[in-house]
Scaffold this active site. Structure first.
Site, PDB file in Angstrom:
ATOM      1  N   ASN A  85       1.219  42.207  10.837  1.00  0.00           N
ATOM      2  CA  ASN A  85       2.419  41.185  10.327  1.00  0.00           C
ATOM      3  C   ASN A  85       2.199  40.528   9.253  1.00  0.00           C
ATOM      4  O   ASN A  85       1.486  39.778   9.126  1.00  0.00           O
ATOM      5  CB  ASN A  85       2.820  40.326  11.654  1.00  0.00           C
ATOM      6  CG  ASN A  85       3.620  39.567  11.329  1.00  0.00           C
ATOM      7  OD1 ASN A  85       4.583  39.707  10.314  1.00  0.00           O
ATOM      8  ND2 ASN A  85       3.948  38.576  12.006  1.00  0.00           N
ATOM      9  N   LYS A 132       4.325  38.891   7.433  1.00  0.00           N
ATOM     10  CA  LYS A 132       5.175  37.539   7.624  1.00  0.00           C
ATOM     11  C   LYS A 132       5.946  37.376   5.939  1.00  0.00           C
ATOM     12  O   LYS A 132       6.210  38.569   5.469  1.00  0.00           O
ATOM     13  CB  LYS A 132       4.196  36.307   7.504  1.00  0.00           C
ATOM     14  CG  LYS A 132       3.337  36.530   9.090  1.00  0.00           C
ATOM     15  CD  LYS A 132       2.889  35.146   9.403  1.00  0.00           C
ATOM     16  CE  LYS A 132       2.282  35.523  10.733  1.00  0.00           C
ATOM     17  NZ  LYS A 132       1.698  34.336  11.453  1.00  0.00           N
ATOM     18  N   HIS A 138       9.057  36.709  17.255  1.00  0.00           N
ATOM     19  CA  HIS A 138       7.771  36.027  16.973  1.00  0.00           C
ATOM     20  C   HIS A 138       8.015  34.622  17.142  1.00  0.00           C
ATOM     21  O   HIS A 138       9.006  33.894  16.872  1.00  0.00           O
ATOM     22  CB  HIS A 138       7.389  36.350  15.369  1.00  0.00           C
ATOM     23  CG  HIS A 138       6.166  35.938  15.137  1.00  0.00           C
ATOM     24  ND1 HIS A 138       5.856  34.496  14.732  1.00  0.00           N
ATOM     25  CD2 HIS A 138       5.152  36.614  15.017  1.00  0.00           C
ATOM     26  CE1 HIS A 138       4.791  34.583  14.205  1.00  0.00           C
ATOM     27  NE2 HIS A 138       3.817  35.609  14.649  1.00  0.00           N
ATOM     28  N   GLU A 195       7.073  32.346  15.237  1.00  0.00           N
ATOM     29  CA  GLU A 195       7.754  31.523  13.945  1.00  0.00           C
ATOM     30  C   GLU A 195       9.270  31.694  13.913  1.00  0.00           C
ATOM     31  O   GLU A 195       9.824  30.792  13.257  1.00  0.00           O
ATOM     32  CB  GLU A 195       7.143  32.109  12.500  1.00  0.00           C
ATOM     33  CG  GLU A 195       5.540  31.449  12.518  1.00  0.00           C
ATOM     34  CD  GLU A 195       4.863  32.554  11.951  1.00  0.00           C
ATOM     35  OE1 GLU A 195       5.163  33.541  11.212  1.00  0.00           O
ATOM     36  OE2 GLU A 195       3.551  32.440  12.020  1.00  0.00           O
ATOM     37  N   GLU A 220       0.765  35.974  21.835  1.00  0.00           N
ATOM     38  CA  GLU A 220       0.340  34.998  20.516  1.00  0.00           C
ATOM     39  C   GLU A 220       0.237  33.450  20.908  1.00  0.00           C
ATOM     40  O   GLU A 220       1.332  32.766  20.750  1.00  0.00           O
ATOM     41  CB  GLU A 220       1.129  35.462  19.524  1.00  0.00           C
ATOM     42  CG  GLU A 220       1.149  37.082  18.951  1.00  0.00           C
ATOM     43  CD  GLU A 220       1.503  37.141  17.417  1.00  0.00           C
ATOM     44  OE1 GLU A 220       0.572  37.536  16.672  1.00  0.00           O
ATOM     45  OE2 GLU A 220       2.470  36.428  17.047  1.00  0.00           O
ATOM     46  N   GLY A 238      -2.648  31.339  12.631  1.00  0.00           N
ATOM     47  CA  GLY A 238      -3.100  31.048  11.485  1.00  0.00           C
ATOM     48  C   GLY A 238      -3.859  29.709  11.452  1.00  0.00           C
ATOM     49  O   GLY A 238      -4.072  29.077  10.529  1.00  0.00           O
ATOM     50  N   SER A 278      -5.280  34.625  14.834  1.00  0.00           N
ATOM     51  CA  SER A 278      -6.495  34.703  14.185  1.00  0.00           C
ATOM     52  C   SER A 278      -7.568  35.677  14.529  1.00  0.00           C
ATOM     53  O   SER A 278      -8.689  35.386  14.805  1.00  0.00           O
ATOM     54  CB  SER A 278      -7.054  33.220  14.399  1.00  0.00           C
ATOM     55  OG  SER A 278      -6.372  32.046  13.872  1.00  0.00           O
TER      56      SER A 278
HETATM   57  P1  13P Z   1      -2.671  35.187  11.984  1.00  0.00           P
HETATM   58  O1  13P Z   1      -3.483  36.375  12.364  1.00  0.00           O
HETATM   59  O2  13P Z   1      -2.541  34.698  10.742  1.00  0.00           O
HETATM   60  O3  13P Z   1      -3.342  34.018  13.094  1.00  0.00           O
HETATM   61  O4  13P Z   1      -1.226  35.716  12.876  1.00  0.00           O
HETATM   62  C1  13P Z   1      -0.951  35.958  13.906  1.00  0.00           C
HETATM   63  C2  13P Z   1       0.463  36.277  14.035  1.00  0.00           C
HETATM   64  O5  13P Z   1       1.179  35.340  14.209  1.00  0.00           O
HETATM   65  C3  13P Z   1       0.819  37.596  14.045  1.00  0.00           C
HETATM   66  O6  13P Z   1       2.234  38.016  14.180  1.00  0.00           O
END
Ligand code: 13P
Length: 250
Positions: A9, A11, A94, A96, A166, A172, A212
């Site tokens: 992903n 983003k 997601h 976010e 997640e 992150g 992560s």
């Molecule tokens: P990170 O791997 O940067 O923590 O992000 C995870 C994520 O949100 C994947 O959709």
């Protein structure tokens, strides 16, 4: 037998040129055949990624879509548009999207139904916030997000659906869930799917871990029998690092 899925992903990172360059570098070392690998670039990069990935084993998906097929919805992209462009997968709900764009469980359900209608492979994201974990609410949050996402879906339709666990506190932050914490959450989700749709559906459903995931922890996480692959953010932006994660998953 659940085929491991390793998903990138990206983003809101990478221009079309950067996206194309990632794919050509990534494909320089042929990916292992026994795993499904999918890239989720920003929507504007989809044509570049699809073109660069043509003829390869890479699957390409979108990070989001709207549930209506077409209409006056400025800024949105629909499932039939994604299919016409060549995408095969889509991320739904997601954290976010939930946190910054107000996506609710109800909207997630509508998007999931639209994805199934148009034969996209949906990856539905669920996960608790840190305060929810600290308050002992993790299981209830996961059960609620899973059951609300799967409303009005029956066992005959469920096969393509993938769930990604997640935990928001792990996204992150560099704070990965331990393999045990992740496996426990996956078991809660799988149990909820079994309650709703029966054991065969729940046993067949792939549940990914995200938060992560890095080259040095991917093997340990993916070795858990409950964990069927990874949804990778930051560490998927570099083709070498994502390649190591793909290779590390058993
Ligand atoms: P990170 O791997 O940067 O923590 O992000 C995870 C994520 O949100 C994947 O959709």
């Amino acid at each position: 037998m659940r085929i491991p899925l390793l998903a990138a992903n990206w983003k809101m990172y990478k221009t079309p040129a950067e996206a194309r360059s990632f794919v050509s570098t990534f494909l320089q070392s042929p990916p292992p055949p026994n795993k499904e690998i999918a890239i989720f670039p920003p929507a504007i990069d989809l044509p570049a990624v699809l073109d660069a990935a043509k003829g390869s084993v890479l699957h390409v998906g979108a990070q989001n879509m709207y549930f209506v097929d077409e209409g006056a919805f400025t800024g949105e992209i629909s499932a039939p548009m994604l299919v016409a462009a060549g995408a095969t997968h889509v991320l739904i709900g997601h954290s976010e999207r939930r946190q910054y764009f107000g996506e609710t469980d109800e909207l997630v359900n509508k998007k999931l139904l639209a994805a199934l209608r148009h034969k996209l492979v949906p990856i539905v994201c669920v996960g608790e916030h840190l305060d929810q974990r600290d308050n002992g609410e993790t299981d209830a949050v996961l059960r609620r997000q899973t059951s609300r996402a799967l409303e009005n879906i029956d066992a005959a339709e469920v096969a393509p659906i993938v769930i990604a666990y997640e935990p928001v506190w792990a996204i992150g932050t560099g704070k990965t869930a331990t393999p045990e914490i992740a496996a426990e959450a996956h078991a809660v989700i799988r149990h909820e799917v079994a309650q709703l749709l029966g054991r065969p559906a729940s046993e067949a459903m792939r549940i990914l871990y995200g938060g992560s995931v890095k080259p040095d922890n991917a093997a340990q996480l993916c070795a858990q029998p409950e964990i069927d692959g990874a949804l990778v953010g930051g560490a998927s932006l570099d083709p070498v690092s994502f390649g190591k994660i793909v290779a590390a998953a058993p």
